[in-house]
Motif scaffolding. Structure first.
Motif, mmCIF file in Angstrom:
data_model
loop_
_atom_site.group_PDB
_atom_site.id
_atom_site.type_symbol
_atom_site.label_atom_id
_atom_site.label_comp_id
_atom_site.label_asym_id
_atom_site.label_seq_id
_atom_site.Cartn_x
_atom_site.Cartn_y
_atom_site.Cartn_z
ATOM 1 N N GLN A 67 -1.101 5.375 -1.081
ATOM 2 C CA GLN A 67 -1.176 6.746 -1.709
ATOM 3 C C GLN A 67 1.027 6.738 -1.648
ATOM 4 O OE1 GLN A 67 -2.477 10.321 1.230
ATOM 5 N NE2 GLN A 67 -4.122 8.673 1.961
ATOM 6 N N VAL A 68 1.444 6.380 -0.544
ATOM 7 C CA VAL A 68 3.065 7.373 -1.192
ATOM 8 C C VAL A 68 3.534 6.181 -1.326
ATOM 9 C CG1 VAL A 68 5.217 6.528 0.195
ATOM 10 C CG2 VAL A 68 3.759 7.886 1.792
ATOM 11 N N ALA A 69 2.549 4.698 -2.291
ATOM 12 C CA ALA A 69 3.097 3.479 -3.358
ATOM 13 C C ALA A 69 2.783 4.580 -4.801
ATOM 14 C CB ALA A 69 2.633 2.315 -2.956
ATOM 15 N N ALA A 70 1.617 4.908 -4.472
ATOM 16 C CA ALA A 70 1.365 5.527 -5.756
ATOM 17 C C ALA A 70 2.316 6.696 -5.870
ATOM 18 C CB ALA A 70 -0.423 6.220 -6.012
ATOM 19 N N GLU A 71 2.496 7.085 -5.782
ATOM 20 C CA GLU A 71 3.320 8.440 -5.764
ATOM 21 C C GLU A 71 4.688 7.737 -6.122
ATOM 22 O OE1 GLU A 71 4.898 12.267 -6.392
ATOM 23 O OE2 GLU A 71 2.938 11.484 -6.235
ATOM 24 N N LEU A 72 5.187 6.519 -5.887
ATOM 25 C CA LEU A 72 6.377 5.832 -6.608
ATOM 26 C C LEU A 72 6.379 5.046 -7.173
ATOM 27 C CD1 LEU A 72 7.816 5.020 -2.726
ATOM 28 C CD2 LEU A 72 8.768 6.228 -4.267
ATOM 29 N N HIS A 73 4.999 5.648 -7.632
ATOM 30 C CA HIS A 73 4.784 4.524 -9.372
ATOM 31 C C HIS A 73 4.310 2.327 -9.532
ATOM 32 C CE1 HIS A 73 5.910 8.126 -12.442
ATOM 33 N NE2 HIS A 73 5.656 8.575 -11.156
ATOM 34 N N MET A 74 4.521 2.378 -7.743
ATOM 35 C CA MET A 74 4.187 1.249 -7.511
ATOM 36 C C MET A 74 2.201 0.714 -7.876
ATOM 37 S SD MET A 74 6.140 0.819 -3.812
ATOM 38 C CE MET A 74 5.894 -0.854 -3.898
ATOM 39 N N VAL A 75 2.123 -0.205 -8.016
ATOM 40 C CA VAL A 75 0.592 -0.687 -8.148
ATOM 41 C C VAL A 75 0.159 -1.327 -6.592
ATOM 42 C CG1 VAL A 75 -0.512 -1.482 -9.486
ATOM 43 C CG2 VAL A 75 0.787 -0.577 -10.717
ATOM 44 N N SER A 76 -0.327 -1.106 -5.980
ATOM 45 C CA SER A 76 -0.741 -1.634 -4.790
ATOM 46 C C SER A 76 -2.281 -2.800 -5.410
ATOM 47 C CB SER A 76 -1.252 -0.661 -4.087
ATOM 48 O OG SER A 76 -2.399 0.070 -3.777
ATOM 49 N N VAL A 77 -2.016 -3.498 -4.892
ATOM 50 C CA VAL A 77 -2.882 -5.146 -5.447
ATOM 51 C C VAL A 77 -3.479 -4.563 -4.341
ATOM 52 C CG1 VAL A 77 -1.319 -6.134 -6.030
ATOM 53 C CG2 VAL A 77 -1.881 -6.708 -3.975
ATOM 54 N N ARG A 78 -5.057 -5.265 -4.794
ATOM 55 C CA ARG A 78 -6.223 -4.474 -3.409
ATOM 56 C C ARG A 78 -6.097 -5.597 -2.055
ATOM 57 N NH1 ARG A 78 -10.634 -7.236 -1.361
ATOM 58 N NH2 ARG A 78 -12.291 -5.295 -1.290
ATOM 59 N N ASP A 79 -5.772 -6.496 -2.613
ATOM 60 C CA ASP A 79 -6.056 -6.501 -0.718
ATOM 61 C C ASP A 79 -4.801 -6.798 -0.576
ATOM 62 O OD1 ASP A 79 -8.737 -9.149 -1.160
ATOM 63 O OD2 ASP A 79 -8.082 -9.287 -2.990
ATOM 64 N N SER A 80 -4.775 -7.048 0.909
ATOM 65 C CA SER A 80 -4.010 -7.303 1.814
ATOM 66 C C SER A 80 -4.227 -8.009 3.212
ATOM 67 C CB SER A 80 -3.670 -5.872 2.511
ATOM 68 O OG SER A 80 -4.780 -5.557 3.058
ATOM 69 N N GLY A 95 6.871 0.704 -11.267
ATOM 70 C CA GLY A 95 6.227 -0.055 -11.967
ATOM 71 C C GLY A 95 6.489 -1.656 -10.607
ATOM 72 N N LYS A 96 6.865 -1.740 -10.115
ATOM 73 C CA LYS A 96 6.682 -3.110 -8.913
ATOM 74 C C LYS A 96 5.777 -3.228 -8.083
ATOM 75 C CE LYS A 96 10.702 -3.572 -9.508
ATOM 76 N NZ LYS A 96 12.083 -4.489 -8.623
ATOM 77 N N PRO A 97 4.825 -4.231 -8.541
ATOM 78 C CA PRO A 97 2.976 -3.850 -7.587
ATOM 79 C C PRO A 97 4.027 -4.631 -6.288
ATOM 80 C CG PRO A 97 3.834 -6.538 -9.148
ATOM 81 C CD PRO A 97 4.471 -5.500 -9.249
#
Length: 188
Positions: free
Chosen positions: A124-137, A101-103
């Motif tokens: 991909q790993v962040a999605a599997e861990l239920h994180m939300v990756s923000v678009r910009d980096s 649940g963390k961005p």
């Protein structure tokens, strides 16, 4: 809407001798310090001595506590051999529920593409861990030239990308905090 600052965990992902990660993280933390809506804490994986077999350890407990208390996370990662370092993968795997649940945002460096391949794998790993990756980096190509013995001033596109990423992290962290007050994350 929350009026408290967003607690941001900035994770330095490389543990190699001669690593550039702390220098890159320091640059990013200076940008975060200009934003009163954030309070940043650095988690440097080199300080944690995480076991490769993912067994319980004081370092794992420290990492879990740091991620658990954070509202959002930024992973500072190099690109090694077209991927992210094993030390960061180990850290992502050793902590389980605290990531959920963390961005998450990314500051990367290395090679001609500034660590972009490492970030794409981390998404991909962040999605599997239920994180939300923000678009910009933020990415730094040829980072040793940028942050080397005669560093150049890093502004313009990198600073702009960092500002946009922080805006997105703030939005998602505020949304997650609001939702958590109503009910726990459903991926538990």
């Amino acid at each position: 809407m929350t009026t408290s600052p967003i607690e941001l965990a900035v994770v330095v992902g490389s543990v190699r001798p001669g690593r550039l990660g702390p220098t890159v993280a320091e640059w990013f933390l200076r940008i975060v310090a200009e934003r009163p809506e954030f309070v940043a804490n650095t988690i440097d994986l080199i300080d944690l001595n995480l076991p490769a077999d993912l067994s319980p350890s004081p370092g794992a407990d420290t990492l879990a506590a740091g991620i658990s208390s954070a509202d959002a996370v930024v992973l500072v990662t190099p690109e090694y051999n077209h991927g992210y370092p094993g030390s960061l993968k180990n850290a992502l795997d050793i902590v389980k529920y605290e990531w959920r649940g963390k961005p998450v945002g990314f500051v990367s460096y290395g090679g001609l593409y500034g660590g972009a391949r490492a970030v794409e794998q981390l998404r991909q790993v962040a999605a599997e861990l239920h994180m939300v990756s923000v678009r910009d980096s933020v990415g730094f190509p040829r980072a040793r030239k940028t942050f080397g013995p005669d560093p150049v001033v890093v502004d313009g596109p990198a600073a702009d990308s960092a500002a946009r990423m922080l805006d997105q992290l703030h939005w998602w962290a505020t949304a997650a905090t609001t939702q958590r007050a109503l009910r726990s994350y459903p991926g538990q």
